[in-house]
Scaffold this active site. Structure first.
Site, short mmCIF file in Angstrom:
data_model
loop_
_atom_site.label_atom_id
_atom_site.label_comp_id
_atom_site.label_asym_id
_atom_site.label_seq_id
_atom_site.Cartn_x
_atom_site.Cartn_y
_atom_site.Cartn_z
N VAL A 79 -9.82 4.90 -5.16
CA VAL A 79 -9.26 5.19 -3.83
C VAL A 79 -8.07 6.13 -3.92
CG1 VAL A 79 -10.08 3.02 -2.82
CG2 VAL A 79 -7.82 3.09 -3.90
N ARG A 113 1.58 1.93 -3.60
CA ARG A 113 0.41 2.49 -4.29
C ARG A 113 0.17 3.94 -3.87
NH1 ARG A 113 -4.79 -0.79 -3.75
NH2 ARG A 113 -5.34 0.42 -5.59
N HIS A 169 -15.04 3.22 -1.54
CA HIS A 169 -14.05 2.23 -1.12
C HIS A 169 -12.92 2.81 -0.29
CE1 HIS A 169 -15.33 -0.57 -4.70
NE2 HIS A 169 -16.24 -0.48 -3.75
N ASN A 219 -18.08 4.44 -21.46
CA ASN A 219 -17.08 3.40 -21.30
C ASN A 219 -16.60 2.99 -22.68
OD1 ASN A 219 -15.75 0.79 -20.58
ND2 ASN A 219 -16.70 1.19 -18.61
N TYR A 273 0.82 -1.21 0.00
CA TYR A 273 0.00 0.00 0.00
C TYR A 273 0.85 1.26 0.00
CZ TYR A 273 -4.56 -2.14 0.17
OH TYR A 273 -5.70 -2.82 -0.18
N GLY A 307 -16.61 4.86 -16.67
CA GLY A 307 -15.37 4.12 -16.48
C GLY A 307 -15.44 2.99 -15.49
N THR A 308 -16.60 2.36 -15.36
CA THR A 308 -16.72 1.23 -14.45
C THR A 308 -17.31 0.04 -15.18
OG1 THR A 308 -17.68 0.45 -12.36
CG2 THR A 308 -18.94 2.08 -13.59
N SER A 309 -16.84 -1.15 -14.83
CA SER A 309 -17.23 -2.36 -15.54
C SER A 309 -18.64 -2.82 -15.19
CB SER A 309 -16.24 -3.48 -15.24
OG SER A 309 -16.25 -3.76 -13.85
#
Length: 245
Positions: free
Chosen positions: A103, A69, A123, A217, A66, A191-193
């Site tokens: 996030v 990231r 999230h 998308n 983390y 932009g989300t599946s």
């Protein structure tokens, strides 16, 4: 897709709810969660690094990942998609609700949540950590000064302030999002599946109440067939087209 009709609906909407996913951050150079394992980390599954069990077994390794990231997101910058959504909030004011699955904190850095609208990070985020005892969140120091695992001002160890596999979304954030999407005249899904629930179900709240849902998308998703309008483009280009920018 009838772009003119979609733009007209968005322009006329008094209440707009937006859901964003990894496709928005990808344009800032941030890999999707499952693509973030490279080099040394390629031998790990995401579940090996982002679950309560992994943290109990090896908090040092989890925090090492983390911390990397965290450095990556601080080096990144908001892209035009983030700025387009901040612009939309300036237009709609308190009528704009933005829920993100990301996030990285880039929406906030672009100005979302500062023009009367509401920004909810479903999230959590990588730039803060949570006291394991009190549940309070605190910003992380600069990466060069970060010692892991970090300790809160209360003297307790802190965990990453993100939702892990096997954990529920924060109840207040999810309830706020569900209410906003149910009340929205127009919802944007960008932009989300559309495969991670319960976030993927938010747009269906808008449809059930008779609202319009616009998907942006590059690829068709599991939600596409149910959308009012679906625009096959990147987040930045699609939002520019919808906003007339």
């Amino acid at each position: 897709m009838n772009l003119t009709a979609a733009r007209t609906a968005l322009s006329a909407a008094r209440r707009v709810a937006v859901l964003t996913g990894a496709g928005v951050s990808a344009e800032s150079g941030i890999p999707t969660f499952r693509d973030a394992q490279t080099g040394h980390w390629a031998r790990f599954r995401p579940e090996d690094l982002a679950s309560p069990g992994a943290y109990r077994r090896d908090p040092d390794t989890v925090w090492e990942w983390y911390a990397g990231r965290y450095r990556d997101v601080l080096r990144a910058h908001p892209n035009p998609a983030h700025h387009h959504l901040a612009q939309l909030e300036r237009q709609k004011g308190a009528g704009l609700f933005l829920a993100t699955q990301n996030v990285d904190g880039l929406h906030a850095r672009a100005g979302s949540g500062t023009h009367g609208g509401q920004l909810v990070e479903l999230h959590g985020n990588l730039i803060s950590a949570r006291d394991e005892v009190t549940g309070e969140t605190f910003p992380l120091p600069h990466p060069d000064a970060l010692i892991t695992p970090p300790v809160s001002p209360r003297g307790h160890r802190m965990r990453p302030n993100v939702v892990w596999f096997g954990e529920f979304l924060p109840e207040d954030a999810l309830e706020a999002a569900q209410a906003a999407f149910a009340e929205a005249d127009v919802a944007l899904v960008v932009g989300t599946s559309g495969v991670v629930y319960p976030a993927a179900g938010l747009a269906l709240e808008t449809l059930r109440q008779g609202g319009v849902v616009i998907e942006v998308n590059p690829e068709a998703t599991e939600l596409t067939e149910r959308m009012t309008f679906s625009l096959r483009d990147t987040a930045s280009r699609g939002l520019a087209a919808l906003l007339g920018g």
